[in-house]
Design a protein around this motif. Structure first.
Motif, PDB file in Angstrom:
ATOM      1  N   GLN A 163       5.098  18.387   7.006  1.00  0.00           N
ATOM      2  CA  GLN A 163       4.306  17.394   8.037  1.00  0.00           C
ATOM      3  C   GLN A 163       4.939  16.240   8.540  1.00  0.00           C
ATOM      4  OE1 GLN A 163       1.159  18.091   4.658  1.00  0.00           O
ATOM      5  NE2 GLN A 163       0.244  17.037   6.437  1.00  0.00           N
ATOM      6  N   PHE A 164       5.976  15.691   8.006  1.00  0.00           N
ATOM      7  CA  PHE A 164       6.338  14.310   8.161  1.00  0.00           C
ATOM      8  C   PHE A 164       7.512  14.252   9.469  1.00  0.00           C
ATOM      9  CE2 PHE A 164       4.905  13.468   3.836  1.00  0.00           C
ATOM     10  CZ  PHE A 164       3.640  12.970   4.341  1.00  0.00           C
ATOM     11  N   THR A 165       7.412  13.429  10.315  1.00  0.00           N
ATOM     12  CA  THR A 165       8.502  13.300  11.332  1.00  0.00           C
ATOM     13  C   THR A 165       9.505  12.188  10.906  1.00  0.00           C
ATOM     14  OG1 THR A 165       7.278  11.545  12.692  1.00  0.00           O
ATOM     15  CG2 THR A 165       6.664  13.806  13.259  1.00  0.00           C
ATOM     16  N   ASP A 166      10.566  11.841  11.850  1.00  0.00           N
ATOM     17  CA  ASP A 166      11.387  10.737  11.438  1.00  0.00           C
ATOM     18  C   ASP A 166      10.529   9.478  11.453  1.00  0.00           C
ATOM     19  OD1 ASP A 166      13.432  12.556  11.001  1.00  0.00           O
ATOM     20  OD2 ASP A 166      14.553  11.853  12.781  1.00  0.00           O
ATOM     21  N   GLU A 167       9.595   9.351  12.297  1.00  0.00           N
ATOM     22  CA  GLU A 167       8.874   7.890  12.543  1.00  0.00           C
ATOM     23  C   GLU A 167       8.191   7.801  11.352  1.00  0.00           C
ATOM     24  OE1 GLU A 167       9.179  10.403  15.056  1.00  0.00           O
ATOM     25  OE2 GLU A 167      10.573   9.162  16.377  1.00  0.00           O
ATOM     26  N   ASP A 168       7.453   8.993  10.725  1.00  0.00           N
ATOM     27  CA  ASP A 168       6.710   8.848   9.447  1.00  0.00           C
ATOM     28  C   ASP A 168       7.597   8.411   8.376  1.00  0.00           C
ATOM     29  OD1 ASP A 168       4.322   9.708  10.570  1.00  0.00           O
ATOM     30  OD2 ASP A 168       4.915  11.953  10.277  1.00  0.00           O
ATOM     31  N   TRP A 169       8.813   8.762   8.261  1.00  0.00           N
ATOM     32  CA  TRP A 169       9.811   8.248   7.100  1.00  0.00           C
ATOM     33  C   TRP A 169      10.126   6.951   7.361  1.00  0.00           C
ATOM     34  CZ3 TRP A 169      10.575  10.497   2.742  1.00  0.00           C
ATOM     35  CH2 TRP A 169      10.359  11.862   2.339  1.00  0.00           C
ATOM     36  N   VAL A 170      10.431   6.428   8.687  1.00  0.00           N
ATOM     37  CA  VAL A 170      10.631   5.249   8.937  1.00  0.00           C
ATOM     38  C   VAL A 170       9.884   4.325   8.418  1.00  0.00           C
ATOM     39  CG1 VAL A 170      11.260   3.348  10.561  1.00  0.00           C
ATOM     40  CG2 VAL A 170      12.746   5.815  10.609  1.00  0.00           C
ATOM     41  N   ARG A 171       8.530   4.551   8.820  1.00  0.00           N
ATOM     42  CA  ARG A 171       7.342   3.668   8.421  1.00  0.00           C
ATOM     43  C   ARG A 171       7.142   3.628   7.011  1.00  0.00           C
ATOM     44  NH1 ARG A 171       4.722   6.074  13.318  1.00  0.00           N
ATOM     45  NH2 ARG A 171       3.861   7.565  11.779  1.00  0.00           N
ATOM     46  N   ALA A 172       7.301   4.645   6.311  1.00  0.00           N
ATOM     47  CA  ALA A 172       7.019   4.733   4.740  1.00  0.00           C
ATOM     48  C   ALA A 172       8.042   3.900   4.069  1.00  0.00           C
ATOM     49  CB  ALA A 172       7.072   5.885   4.498  1.00  0.00           C
ATOM     50  N   PHE A 173       9.539   3.850   4.721  1.00  0.00           N
ATOM     51  CA  PHE A 173      10.494   3.328   4.188  1.00  0.00           C
ATOM     52  C   PHE A 173      10.413   1.638   4.326  1.00  0.00           C
ATOM     53  CE2 PHE A 173      14.657   1.088   5.580  1.00  0.00           C
ATOM     54  CZ  PHE A 173      15.271   1.019   4.466  1.00  0.00           C
ATOM     55  N   GLU A 174       9.891   1.350   5.439  1.00  0.00           N
ATOM     56  CA  GLU A 174       9.624  -0.217   5.628  1.00  0.00           C
ATOM     57  C   GLU A 174       8.476  -0.403   4.896  1.00  0.00           C
ATOM     58  OE1 GLU A 174       8.980  -0.923   9.937  1.00  0.00           O
ATOM     59  OE2 GLU A 174      11.132  -0.992  10.164  1.00  0.00           O
ATOM     60  N   LEU A 175       7.364   0.240   4.579  1.00  0.00           N
ATOM     61  CA  LEU A 175       6.544  -0.176   3.764  1.00  0.00           C
ATOM     62  C   LEU A 175       6.817  -0.166   2.133  1.00  0.00           C
ATOM     63  CD1 LEU A 175       3.319  -0.615   3.595  1.00  0.00           C
ATOM     64  CD2 LEU A 175       2.896   1.735   3.155  1.00  0.00           C
ATOM     65  N   GLY A 200       0.971  -1.247   0.051  1.00  0.00           N
ATOM     66  CA  GLY A 200      -0.004   0.025  -0.031  1.00  0.00           C
ATOM     67  C   GLY A 200       0.873   1.156  -0.279  1.00  0.00           C
ATOM     68  N   GLY A 201       0.311   2.505  -0.323  1.00  0.00           N
ATOM     69  CA  GLY A 201       1.036   3.618  -0.471  1.00  0.00           C
ATOM     70  C   GLY A 201       1.213   4.277   0.750  1.00  0.00           C
ATOM     71  N   PRO A 202       2.298   4.984   1.155  1.00  0.00           N
ATOM     72  CA  PRO A 202       2.533   5.711   2.224  1.00  0.00           C
ATOM     73  C   PRO A 202       1.537   6.993   2.356  1.00  0.00           C
ATOM     74  CG  PRO A 202       4.116   6.313   0.701  1.00  0.00           C
ATOM     75  CD  PRO A 202       3.457   5.238   0.024  1.00  0.00           C
ATOM     76  N   LYS A 228       8.934   8.659 -12.699  1.00  0.00           N
ATOM     77  CA  LYS A 228       9.236   9.370 -13.949  1.00  0.00           C
ATOM     78  C   LYS A 228       8.493  10.881 -13.553  1.00  0.00           C
ATOM     79  CE  LYS A 228      10.830   6.444 -17.124  1.00  0.00           C
ATOM     80  NZ  LYS A 228      12.463   6.662 -17.687  1.00  0.00           N
ATOM     81  N   GLN A 229       7.713  11.066 -12.985  1.00  0.00           N
ATOM     82  CA  GLN A 229       7.245  12.419 -12.976  1.00  0.00           C
ATOM     83  C   GLN A 229       6.315  12.402 -11.459  1.00  0.00           C
ATOM     84  OE1 GLN A 229       4.847  14.006 -16.423  1.00  0.00           O
ATOM     85  NE2 GLN A 229       3.256  13.804 -15.187  1.00  0.00           N
ATOM     86  N   PRO A 230       7.142  13.107 -10.537  1.00  0.00           N
ATOM     87  CA  PRO A 230       6.722  13.182  -9.036  1.00  0.00           C
ATOM     88  C   PRO A 230       5.169  13.811  -9.122  1.00  0.00           C
ATOM     89  CG  PRO A 230       8.806  14.350  -9.339  1.00  0.00           C
ATOM     90  CD  PRO A 230       8.392  13.834 -10.592  1.00  0.00           C
ATOM     91  N   ILE A 231       4.367  13.268  -8.215  1.00  0.00           N
ATOM     92  CA  ILE A 231       3.022  13.267  -7.977  1.00  0.00           C
ATOM     93  C   ILE A 231       2.822  14.538  -6.980  1.00  0.00           C
ATOM     94  CG2 ILE A 231       0.850  12.589  -7.566  1.00  0.00           C
ATOM     95  CD1 ILE A 231       1.729   9.766  -8.751  1.00  0.00           C
ATOM     96  N   PRO A 232       2.281  15.695  -6.906  1.00  0.00           N
ATOM     97  CA  PRO A 232       2.116  16.525  -5.791  1.00  0.00           C
ATOM     98  C   PRO A 232       1.423  15.904  -4.796  1.00  0.00           C
ATOM     99  CG  PRO A 232       1.643  17.695  -7.790  1.00  0.00           C
ATOM    100  CD  PRO A 232       1.771  16.256  -8.295  1.00  0.00           C
ATOM    101  N   GLY A 233       2.009  16.248  -3.477  1.00  0.00           N
ATOM    102  CA  GLY A 233       1.424  15.645  -2.231  1.00  0.00           C
ATOM    103  C   GLY A 233       1.640  14.093  -1.964  1.00  0.00           C
ATOM    104  N   LEU A 234       2.396  13.640  -2.832  1.00  0.00           N
ATOM    105  CA  LEU A 234       3.047  12.024  -2.448  1.00  0.00           C
ATOM    106  C   LEU A 234       4.596  12.062  -2.301  1.00  0.00           C
ATOM    107  CD1 LEU A 234       0.590   9.873  -4.716  1.00  0.00           C
ATOM    108  CD2 LEU A 234       0.203  10.723  -2.497  1.00  0.00           C
ATOM    109  N   LEU A 235       4.996  12.901  -1.625  1.00  0.00           N
ATOM    110  CA  LEU A 235       6.547  13.337  -1.362  1.00  0.00           C
ATOM    111  C   LEU A 235       7.161  11.903  -1.020  1.00  0.00           C
ATOM    112  CD1 LEU A 235       9.083  14.677  -0.836  1.00  0.00           C
ATOM    113  CD2 LEU A 235       8.094  15.068   1.652  1.00  0.00           C
TER     114      LEU A 235
END
Length: 262
Positions: free
Chosen positions: A103-115, A94-96, A148-155
């Protein structure tokens, strides 16, 4: 065309719904044995029942959260226990969360990385011994047109999906000697629950209807419509098949022409 998938075993991550389900369904139609995974057992039961209506192979499921390494290991072991080996791995998750940088904390980044990245690494690591032993295998990593083309809001998605591309391309070179072929498949706007949710978020932020968001999105797509999940699944089934035996390291966009860059 006979894709040569009959009797092959496929482990499809996050396949109780959405694009994972679409891939699993097309593989099942071609006669592959399919192991479904997902967090919700009721969803998995419904999807298994649906696939069995179209399959000449076997379909089973295992409850699995892709961010849990122990459950990933168990999913691979169960697949091998049931079907004997793993010929095809479809990596998916699933997407992060949606949001902007501050808006994002270190914890948010770690969870997204693992996902969105580490789960792919872990599953590949688990299946490689079986694929190497039989000197064959297909690994297909699902990402997004944002590579190929970043999507706004989906950093965070924009960030980690590119990591999957680097992983796939490098592994394609490292594993070619074992006849293990690796691909990245990047969907654009496919009509799934995830895309509908993103459209709803965008509509709420802009103060407009979801229908207006969809209309504007379709204008940006040369084919003028969202893709059907079945269309996506068919491309993945082709890459997983014997028909794609001289392809590895490819990155395929399935986006109706949405991405304009070369």
């Amino acid at each position: 065309m006979d894709l040569g998938l009959s009797g092959k075993t496929a482990l499809v991550a996050a396949s109780s719904k959405g694009l994972g389900k679409a891939c699993a369904l097309e593989l099942a139609k071609e006669g592959a044995h399919v192991m479904l995974t997902g967090r919700n057992e009721e969803d998995l039961q419904r999807t298994r029942a649906e696939l069995l209506l179209h399959s000449t192979g076997k379909v089973e499921y295992v409850v699995c959260d892709v961010t849990n390494p122990q459950l990933l290991s168990m999913a691979v072991k169960q697949t091998v226990d049931v079907f004997g080996t793993i010929d095809i791995l479809i990596n998916n998750a699933g997407g992060p969360p949606v949001g902007k940088f501050e808006q994002f904390t270190d914890e948010d980044w770690v969870r997204a990385f693992e996902l969105s990245l580490l789960s792919y690494v872990r599953l590949i690591r688990e299946v490689l011994p079986y694929m190497k032993k039989q000197t064959s295998g297909k690994i297909i990593n699902l990402t997004s047109s944002s590579i190929k083309q970043p999507i706004p809001g989906l950093l965070m998605s924009n960030t980690f999906r590119l990591g999957v591309v680097g992983l796939s391309k490098t592994l394609a070179m490292e594993l070619a000697a074992y006849n293990i072929l690796v691909h990245t498949v990047a969907p654009g706007r496919i009509a799934t629950e995830r895309v509908r949710t993103l459209d709803e978020i965008k509509a709420k932020q802009a103060g407009i209807s979801v229908e207006q968001v969809e209309m504007e999105s379709r204008k940006a797509i040369p084919l003028g419509r969202y893709g059907d999940p079945e269309e996506f699944g068919k491309v993945v089934a082709f890459l997983a098949s014997e028909a794609a035996s001289y392809m590895t390291g490819s990155t395929l966009l399935i986006d109706g022409g949405l991405v304009k860059s070369l």
